[in-house]
Design a protein around this motif. Sequence first.
Motif, PDB file in Angstrom:
ATOM      1  N   LYS A  66      24.371  20.286 -28.471  1.00  8.64           N
ATOM      2  CA  LYS A  66      23.550  19.874 -27.414  1.00  8.64           C
ATOM      3  C   LYS A  66      22.458  19.067 -27.731  1.00  8.64           C
ATOM      4  CE  LYS A  66      24.825  23.579 -23.961  1.00  8.64           C
ATOM      5  NZ  LYS A  66      24.417  24.657 -23.500  1.00  8.64           N
ATOM      6  N   GLU A  67      22.240  17.855 -27.281  1.00  8.88           N
ATOM      7  CA  GLU A  67      21.010  16.989 -27.694  1.00  8.88           C
ATOM      8  C   GLU A  67      20.600  16.284 -26.577  1.00  8.88           C
ATOM      9  OE1 GLU A  67      22.580  15.179 -32.068  1.00  8.88           O
ATOM     10  OE2 GLU A  67      23.966  15.009 -30.314  1.00  8.88           O
ATOM     11  N   HIS A 121      16.517  14.512 -30.074  1.00  2.00           N
ATOM     12  CA  HIS A 121      16.077  15.773 -29.974  1.00  2.00           C
ATOM     13  C   HIS A 121      17.405  16.718 -29.882  1.00  2.00           C
ATOM     14  CE1 HIS A 121      11.909  14.563 -29.219  1.00  2.00           C
ATOM     15  NE2 HIS A 121      12.595  13.788 -28.202  1.00  2.00           N
ATOM     16  N   ILE A 122      17.492  17.516 -30.997  1.00  2.00           N
ATOM     17  CA  ILE A 122      18.817  18.446 -31.202  1.00  2.00           C
ATOM     18  C   ILE A 122      18.323  19.826 -30.447  1.00  2.00           C
ATOM     19  CG2 ILE A 122      20.211  19.806 -32.791  1.00  2.00           C
ATOM     20  CD1 ILE A 122      19.654  17.478 -34.720  1.00  2.00           C
ATOM     21  N   LEU A 123      19.008  20.164 -29.414  1.00  2.45           N
ATOM     22  CA  LEU A 123      18.615  21.300 -28.787  1.00  2.45           C
ATOM     23  C   LEU A 123      19.472  22.548 -29.178  1.00  2.45           C
ATOM     24  CD1 LEU A 123      18.373  19.615 -24.980  1.00  2.45           C
ATOM     25  CD2 LEU A 123      16.649  19.888 -26.818  1.00  2.45           C
ATOM     26  N   LYS A 124      20.813  22.203 -29.392  1.00  6.09           N
ATOM     27  CA  LYS A 124      21.456  23.437 -30.080  1.00  6.09           C
ATOM     28  C   LYS A 124      22.515  22.591 -30.920  1.00  6.09           C
ATOM     29  CE  LYS A 124      24.896  27.051 -28.896  1.00  6.09           C
ATOM     30  NZ  LYS A 124      25.783  27.513 -27.817  1.00  6.09           N
ATOM     31  N   GLU A 125      22.677  23.236 -32.266  1.00  8.03           N
ATOM     32  CA  GLU A 125      23.417  22.739 -33.262  1.00  8.03           C
ATOM     33  C   GLU A 125      24.973  23.062 -33.051  1.00  8.03           C
ATOM     34  OE1 GLU A 125      24.299  20.059 -35.070  1.00  8.03           O
ATOM     35  OE2 GLU A 125      22.050  20.314 -36.310  1.00  8.03           O
ATOM     36  N   GLY A 126      25.743  22.063 -33.385  1.00 10.59           N
ATOM     37  CA  GLY A 126      27.175  22.309 -33.269  1.00 10.59           C
ATOM     38  C   GLY A 126      27.355  23.449 -34.407  1.00 10.59           C
ATOM     39  N   GLU A 158      20.850   4.669 -42.523  1.00 12.94           N
ATOM     40  CA  GLU A 158      19.811   4.910 -41.311  1.00 12.94           C
ATOM     41  C   GLU A 158      19.902   6.333 -40.960  1.00 12.94           C
ATOM     42  OE1 GLU A 158      20.596   0.306 -39.397  1.00 12.94           O
ATOM     43  OE2 GLU A 158      20.623   2.063 -38.082  1.00 12.94           O
ATOM     44  N   ILE A 159      18.879   6.590 -40.314  1.00 17.77           N
ATOM     45  CA  ILE A 159      18.542   7.864 -39.549  1.00 17.77           C
ATOM     46  C   ILE A 159      17.783   7.685 -38.215  1.00 17.77           C
ATOM     47  CG2 ILE A 159      18.864   9.541 -41.526  1.00 17.77           C
ATOM     48  CD1 ILE A 159      15.739   9.972 -41.453  1.00 17.77           C
ATOM     49  N   ALA A 160      18.282   8.541 -37.283  1.00 21.57           N
ATOM     50  CA  ALA A 160      17.756   8.399 -35.955  1.00 21.57           C
ATOM     51  C   ALA A 160      16.301   8.714 -36.028  1.00 21.57           C
ATOM     52  CB  ALA A 160      18.329   9.322 -34.918  1.00 21.57           C
ATOM     53  N   PRO A 161      15.418   8.172 -35.109  1.00 13.43           N
ATOM     54  CA  PRO A 161      13.927   8.699 -34.819  1.00 13.43           C
ATOM     55  C   PRO A 161      13.969  10.208 -34.174  1.00 13.43           C
ATOM     56  CG  PRO A 161      14.413   6.973 -33.414  1.00 13.43           C
ATOM     57  CD  PRO A 161      15.613   7.080 -34.388  1.00 13.43           C
ATOM     58  N   GLY A 162      12.862  10.942 -35.023  1.00 12.85           N
ATOM     59  CA  GLY A 162      12.968  12.108 -34.514  1.00 12.85           C
ATOM     60  C   GLY A 162      13.841  13.389 -35.349  1.00 12.85           C
ATOM     61  N   ILE A 163      14.566  12.542 -36.170  1.00  7.49           N
ATOM     62  CA  ILE A 163      15.557  13.599 -36.917  1.00  7.49           C
ATOM     63  C   ILE A 163      15.147  13.869 -38.320  1.00  7.49           C
ATOM     64  CG2 ILE A 163      17.801  13.378 -38.348  1.00  7.49           C
ATOM     65  CD1 ILE A 163      18.046  13.995 -35.299  1.00  7.49           C
ATOM     66  N   ASP A 164      14.797  15.209 -38.972  1.00  5.68           N
ATOM     67  CA  ASP A 164      14.477  15.247 -40.199  1.00  5.68           C
ATOM     68  C   ASP A 164      15.777  15.230 -41.143  1.00  5.68           C
ATOM     69  OD1 ASP A 164      14.371  17.931 -42.151  1.00  5.68           O
ATOM     70  OD2 ASP A 164      12.494  17.312 -41.885  1.00  5.68           O
ATOM     71  N   LEU A 165      15.359  14.452 -42.262  1.00 11.56           N
ATOM     72  CA  LEU A 165      16.641  13.977 -43.057  1.00 11.56           C
ATOM     73  C   LEU A 165      17.235  15.411 -43.686  1.00 11.56           C
ATOM     74  CD1 LEU A 165      18.333  12.168 -45.012  1.00 11.56           C
ATOM     75  CD2 LEU A 165      16.180  12.251 -46.631  1.00 11.56           C
ATOM     76  N   GLU A 166      16.430  16.536 -44.380  1.00 10.02           N
ATOM     77  CA  GLU A 166      16.883  17.693 -44.977  1.00 10.02           C
ATOM     78  C   GLU A 166      17.484  18.381 -43.987  1.00 10.02           C
ATOM     79  OE1 GLU A 166      17.078  18.142 -47.966  1.00 10.02           O
ATOM     80  OE2 GLU A 166      15.895  16.208 -48.974  1.00 10.02           O
ATOM     81  N   LYS A 167      16.999  18.871 -42.946  1.00 11.80           N
ATOM     82  CA  LYS A 167      17.377  19.897 -42.145  1.00 11.80           C
ATOM     83  C   LYS A 167      18.465  19.351 -41.217  1.00 11.80           C
ATOM     84  CE  LYS A 167      14.887  21.099 -38.510  1.00 11.80           C
ATOM     85  NZ  LYS A 167      15.822  20.959 -37.093  1.00 11.80           N
TER      86      LYS A 167
END
Length: 532
Positions: free
Chosen positions: A418-419, A427-432, A478-487
């Motif tokens: 859920k995002e 924003h990741i609300l619930k990870e898959g 590329e990564i999305a804004p709001g996303i933490d690369l490591e986590k």
Amino acid sequence: MSVQFIDSKKAAQLIPDKAIIALDGFLGTDVPEEILENIKHRFETEGHPKEIDVWHASGIGDGKNKGTNNFAVKGLLHRLVGGHWALAPQLQPLAAHNDFEAFNFPQGVLSQIFRDSAAHKPVQINRVGLGTFVDPDISGGRLNDAAKADTLVSKVKIHNKDYLAYEVPKPNVALLRGTFADENGNVTFEDEPLTLVATSVAMAAHNNGGKVFVQVKRVVKSGSLKPKDIRIPGVLVDYIVETSNEAMTMQSTSTLYNPDFVHQNILKNVKDINVPLDAKKVIARRASMFKKDSDSIVNYGIGKYPETVSLILKEEGAADNITTTVEPGTFGGVPLGGGNFGCAIAPESTIDEPYMFDFYDGGGIDITFLGLAESDKVGNVNVSKFGPKIAGTGGFVDITQNTSTIIFTGTFTAGGLKEEVSNGKLHILKEGKFDKFVNNVQQITFSGPVAYENKQHIYYVTERALFHLVKDGIELIEIAPGIDLEKDVLGHMAFKPIISPQLHEMDKRIFQEALMKTNNNLNKAHRPMTTV
């Protein structure tokens, strides 16, 4: 022998034990459903025909009990060689229990095999399938242990290049469906949106001494059909089966429009299309930016992400210079999804399926947008088999091995993800529950190393990260804004990708409500086009 006019029950009675059947159809289009149902009924009551072989190029059925699901009775099948399996869930348990030999070959290869069978060619030579599960060095297209007794594809060298040599069947039965037949057995396809492999299948069975059965809507007088409308000449036909009223529920289901998908695609005015801003739209927006500004010939795969790319290009005014193609034979128009996939509203032209794959094999497509179910450290992609579930390759292998630019699209994880997109960020609300980037895919439907060797441009577009194929695997660019690369990215990959020294955020405008309606050339400067 002159053509005979019989009913579907008689047709089923005429199918011999150990028949080698060439079957036409694509989902519900061109499927002789009434004949198939009576074959099943006869076997359940009499035990015949038994141990038959069935060869079909495309997925045939409704995902429940139609089409090739009619063969899902133990003892009826000896072997099934199909291009797509997802529409026949009833067959899959029997394949898993080794009740028959199960093979999956690329759809284009199979559509062309029938043409080769008609010409009495012993094998079909093709580069399609190299490096994938179809390659004999991997599994040779076998889906179960029962299939290990036979080899239907081998590897050969021609001019110092590897090719695959596919065994060509000699069908003694052809099962097809058209619209009208005249008294001489000539068949037309007015009410079918596609002609598929009908001519090739009929010719293959006829030239190999077999019998050709064609289910039709109605028989008309000789001379009432236009010669150029006839796709199966009467000289090839042995039996015409005029359908009963009860069987018409399956007749040309592809002409029933999908209201949601059609409504959005047929609109000419882009302001009337309004795809909600969510992760799916983010994926489609970023993927659509790889389309060239010049005229492009495009293929969209089945699934919500490739289909959404089509919507986004319409919504944001970038679809005017696109000609769409769909593998069973349509150019132009509005491609449909879901149960009507393969067909298009108001296509510019429709050709036979083998010729469409000739076009694809020769590099006729500029760019294709496809689904991404599972990928690994060397860039392989699996969309065809997950545990006991057999989806099958369909045209995926044919298309991906012959298109210069391939865009795989899908979410980064699966299973309850859920995002939300807000304030220009993801924003990741619930990870898959399931990570899609694994060390080794369960089945290689697309070979990263082969694509790199072929100098193709390959991209993997998700809502939070974008990768492209390089020599040693996939590179994160590329990564999305709001996303933490490591986590949020590396923490959900079974391997560490190559990380570009120029790694940067996706353009923030992709994550905003109004985007490219006034600026179709968004992010040209950021558009990564690698040479491989």
